[in-house]
Write an enzyme that holds these catalytic residues in place. Sequence first.
Site, PDB file in Angstrom:
ATOM      1  CD  GLU A 160       7.715  -0.460   7.531  1.00 47.04           C
ATOM      2  OE1 GLU A 160       6.802  -1.214   7.122  1.00 47.04           O
ATOM      3  OE2 GLU A 160       7.898   0.693   7.090  1.00 47.04           O
TER       4      GLU A 160
ATOM      5  CE  LYS B 100       3.300  -6.134   3.738  1.00 46.05           C
ATOM      6  NZ  LYS B 100       2.840  -4.933   4.454  1.00 46.05           N
TER       7      LYS B 100
ATOM      8  CD  GLU C 227       0.379  -1.639   8.048  1.00 48.35           C
ATOM      9  OE1 GLU C 227      -0.005  -0.860   8.971  1.00 48.35           O
ATOM     10  OE2 GLU C 227       0.882  -1.231   6.981  1.00 48.35           O
TER      11      GLU C 227
ATOM     12  CG  ASP D  55      -0.392  -0.070   2.519  1.00 49.78           C
ATOM     13  OD1 ASP D  55       0.842  -0.184   2.615  1.00 49.78           O
ATOM     14  OD2 ASP D  55      -1.156  -0.005   3.507  1.00 49.78           O
ATOM     15  CB  SER D  56       4.582   1.732  -0.169  1.00 50.66           C
ATOM     16  OG  SER D  56       4.786   0.560  -0.948  1.00 50.66           O
TER      17      SER D  56
ATOM     18  CG  ASP E 267       0.543  -4.073   2.084  1.00 49.30           C
ATOM     19  OD1 ASP E 267       0.743  -5.004   2.881  1.00 49.30           O
ATOM     20  OD2 ASP E 267       1.356  -3.144   1.896  1.00 49.30           O
TER      21      ASP E 267
HETATM   22  O1  KIV Z   1       3.566  -1.092   1.586  1.00 48.68           O
HETATM   23  C1  KIV Z   1       4.712  -1.562   1.529  1.00 48.68           C
HETATM   24  O2  KIV Z   1       5.474  -1.285   0.601  1.00 48.68           O
HETATM   25  C2  KIV Z   1       5.145  -2.451   2.598  1.00 48.68           C
HETATM   26  C3  KIV Z   1       6.566  -2.920   2.634  1.00 48.68           C
HETATM   27  C4  KIV Z   1       7.563  -1.879   2.527  1.00 48.68           C
HETATM   28  C5  KIV Z   1       6.833  -3.860   3.706  1.00 48.68           C
HETATM   29  O3  KIV Z   1       4.354  -2.802   3.408  1.00 48.68           O
END
Ligand code: KIV
Length: 287
Positions: A183, A114, A116, A45-46, A84
Site C-alpha cells: 500500500e 491479514k 500489518e 479494518d477500514s 484484518d
Molecule cells: O483495511 C483495508 O481496507 C485494507 C485494504 C485497503 C488493503 O487494509
Amino acid sequence: MRDKVTTPAIQARKDGPKVTVVTAYDAPSARIAERASADIILVGDSLATVVLGYENTLSVTIDVMIHHTAAVARTKPSALLVVDMPWLSYHLSVEETIRNAGRLLSEGGAEAVKLEGGRKRLPMIGALLATEIPVMGHLGLTPQSIHTMGGYRVQGKQTDAARELVADARALADAGVFAIVLEGIPDALAQIITQEVSVPTIGIGAGPHCDGQVLVFHDVLGLYDGHRPKFVRQYAHLADAATEGLQRFFADIQAGTFPSDAESYHMDKQVAQTLQSLKGERESDHA
Ligand code: KIV
C-alpha cells in the site's frame, strides 16, 4: 457457481491472472462483491473509517471485526474471506495473537487473516502459520502506523526505506504468507518487490505492476464522501444514485402517489363497507 477460492489457489496466481480484491463489511456488500466474482473479499479494518465513522483504523476492536466478518461469512461467498487483525490484537504476545486470529476464524468464519508490518511481525506470523491460520502480509503505508508515520504518507521513496521494504517483503514470503498487500509505495518499488517475492503482491496505491489490486468497496462505488486518495478510481456513484432515489421517494409521499393501489393490502369490500357503516357507532362510543 464457481469453485471456492482458497489460499493455495491465490498463491498459485503469481503468473496471473491478476487477483481481484475488494473490501466488504456486511452481507449486502459481500453479496455484491461475490456477484462481481471477486477473488478475495477482505473485511478490512477500514471498516472503522468508511462504515463506523472513526477518524482512523485504531479504534476498531477484535469483537467488532468478528461481528462484521460473521455477517460476510453468512453469505457463504466462493471468494476467499480474509479479515484484518485490528491494531493491538497481534502486538502483545504470540498467545494473544493466536487467540484473536483463532476467534476471527472460529467465531467470524474468516479463512485467513491479514496483519500489518514486516520482519518485526515474524514471530507472530510463524506462530499463526504453525496453528494452520493462513496469513496475508501488508507493507508500505500501513494505516495502523498512522502516528509513527506522521500521517498517511507514501512510504519507501528513499533508497534506505525502499531497501527495508524489499527485505520485509522477502522475509514475509519466506515465512510463508500466501500474498502481500503493498500500500502507498512508488510503482517502481512495487515492481521490484513483485519481481523478487514468490507470492502474489496485491497493490493499493502501488502502481500497475502488482499481481493483483485491491480497493475499498465504498471508494470504488462512490459511497464514501471522506478524503479520496489519487489511487482511487470510482466506477459508480452510488451515494448520488441513492440520494436521488430517496428524494423521489419523499416527493411521492408528499404528492400522495406513494403507496399506489398495487402497493397496498386490501380487504373484502363487504367487510370494509361494514366497518365504514359502524363508524358512527364508534364515534358515539368515544363521545
Ligand atoms: O483495511 C483495508 O481496507 C485494507 C485494504 C485497503 C488493503 O487494509
